[in-house]
Design an enzyme around this catalytic site. Structure first.
Site, short mmCIF file in Angstrom:
data_model
loop_
_atom_site.label_atom_id
_atom_site.label_comp_id
_atom_site.label_asym_id
_atom_site.label_seq_id
_atom_site.Cartn_x
_atom_site.Cartn_y
_atom_site.Cartn_z
N TYR A 148 0.79 -1.19 -0.08
CA TYR A 148 -0.05 -0.03 0.15
C TYR A 148 0.79 1.21 0.04
CZ TYR A 148 1.15 0.65 5.12
OH TYR A 148 1.55 1.19 6.11
N ARG A 166 -7.74 -20.51 -0.78
CA ARG A 166 -6.82 -20.27 0.15
C ARG A 166 -5.73 -21.36 0.03
NH1 ARG A 166 -4.84 -20.78 5.25
NH2 ARG A 166 -4.50 -18.89 6.47
N LYS A 177 6.62 -1.79 1.72
CA LYS A 177 5.34 -1.25 2.49
C LYS A 177 4.35 -2.36 2.47
CE LYS A 177 3.26 3.40 3.31
NZ LYS A 177 3.78 3.20 4.44
N GLU A 213 13.10 2.51 13.95
CA GLU A 213 12.14 3.64 13.43
C GLU A 213 11.15 3.63 14.50
OE1 GLU A 213 10.72 3.01 9.65
OE2 GLU A 213 10.49 0.76 10.18
N LEU A 238 11.36 1.52 6.98
CA LEU A 238 10.97 1.80 5.64
C LEU A 238 11.67 3.02 5.26
CD1 LEU A 238 8.72 1.36 3.48
CD2 LEU A 238 7.20 3.06 4.93
#
Length: 277
Positions: free
Chosen positions: A31, A98, A145, A177, A201
């Site tokens: 995302y 699945r 991400k 972070e 990130l």
């Protein structure tokens, strides 16, 4: 509200997601969150660069060209009359029976996006925030991400329960972070932050901060800070797309500097606001 489902702009109540979508069942997707200033998406290029990188790392093909995605998110902003706020954009591997391994080529990646309101934390930007210090339990590909955010969620909840703004994470005594931010220390006028690696990130705001430092003769060091070194910092701050730059005045039990926002942090915040639309 108008949302984007693949290449169609539709009303939110019409949006449907397959119950066997791999994003829903495995977190198998990625995302981006993009800030809107004055009806325009800020740093769209950088967000799309990172979107393409996440797709490559997760071996998910973008369902549309980069140019088509850019055009559609711009239309999404226009259709919703969004002057301020942000866009959440997500791509999953798609819906399939699945099973843990990747499905076949017949499974088509799914794109969804929508605007949401977010107000700049101006009080926190001016006064600074306190944070908790907690172990970084996330997977070792934080550079992607991805939708796998449970470690981040647990850390953020720990901060909330403690009445603090953010959780600062560390692995074996090395600060990585925040749960949803990048972290920086300031010592003798130099900005210090964890090097780009799979453990963090590389935030879009982080990239802009590095550029601002280079353009304004502020030393920017990519160096791992330890928890022990917190006591020696003159200043600290965090950054993210939705919060820009926020001073940190206390982490865990450690007061940072003199316990108030410092001059380097204030300068960077002013410089950052000058580059936003």
């Amino acid at each position: 509200m108008i949302v984007l489902m693949n290449d169609k702009l539709i009303r939110r109540e019409e949006a449907k997601v397959d119950i066997e979508d791999r994003g829903h069942q495995f977190g198998d997707g990625f995302y981006e969150v993009m800030k809107i200033y004055g009806g325009k998406i800020f740093t769209l290029k950088e967000h799309m660069d990172r979107l393409e990188r996440s797709a490559r790392e997760l071996k998910i093909s973008l369902p549309f060209s980069r140019e088509e995605i850019e055009q559609k998110v711009k239309e999404l902003v226009t259709e919703n009359g969004a002057e301020e706020g942000a866009i959440y954009l997500q791509i999953t591997r798609g819906g399939s029976i699945r099973q843990h391994h990747f499905p076949g080529a017949e499974t088509v990646p799914q794109l969804t996006a929508y605007p949401f309101s977010c107000h700049l934390p101006e009080k926190e930007q001016q006064e600074g925030v306190e944070t908790v210090l907690t172990e970084d339990i996330r997977w070792k590909r934080c550079d992607i991400k991805s939708l796998n955010l449970l470690g981040n969620v647990l850390a953020k909840q720990e901060a909330k329960e403690a009445g603090k703004f953010e959780a600062i994470l560390h692995r074996d005594g090395i600060i990585t972070e925040g749960s949803s931010t990048n972290f920086y220390g300031v010592k003798n006028g130099a900005v210090i932050t964890h090097p780009v690696s799979p453990l963090i990130l590389n935030g879009i705001t982080r990239i802009k901060i590095a550029e601002l430092c280079a353009a304004n003769d502020i030393v920017f060091k990519e160096k791992a800070l330890t928890v022990e070194e917190l006591k020696d910092l003159d200043e600290a701050f965090i950054s993210s797309t939705t919060s820009e730059i926020i001073p940190v005045i206390k982490t865990g039990e450690q007061v940072i500097g003199n316990g108030s926002p410092g001059p380097v942090t204030k300068t960077l915040l002013q410089l950052f606001k000058q580059i936003t639309p």
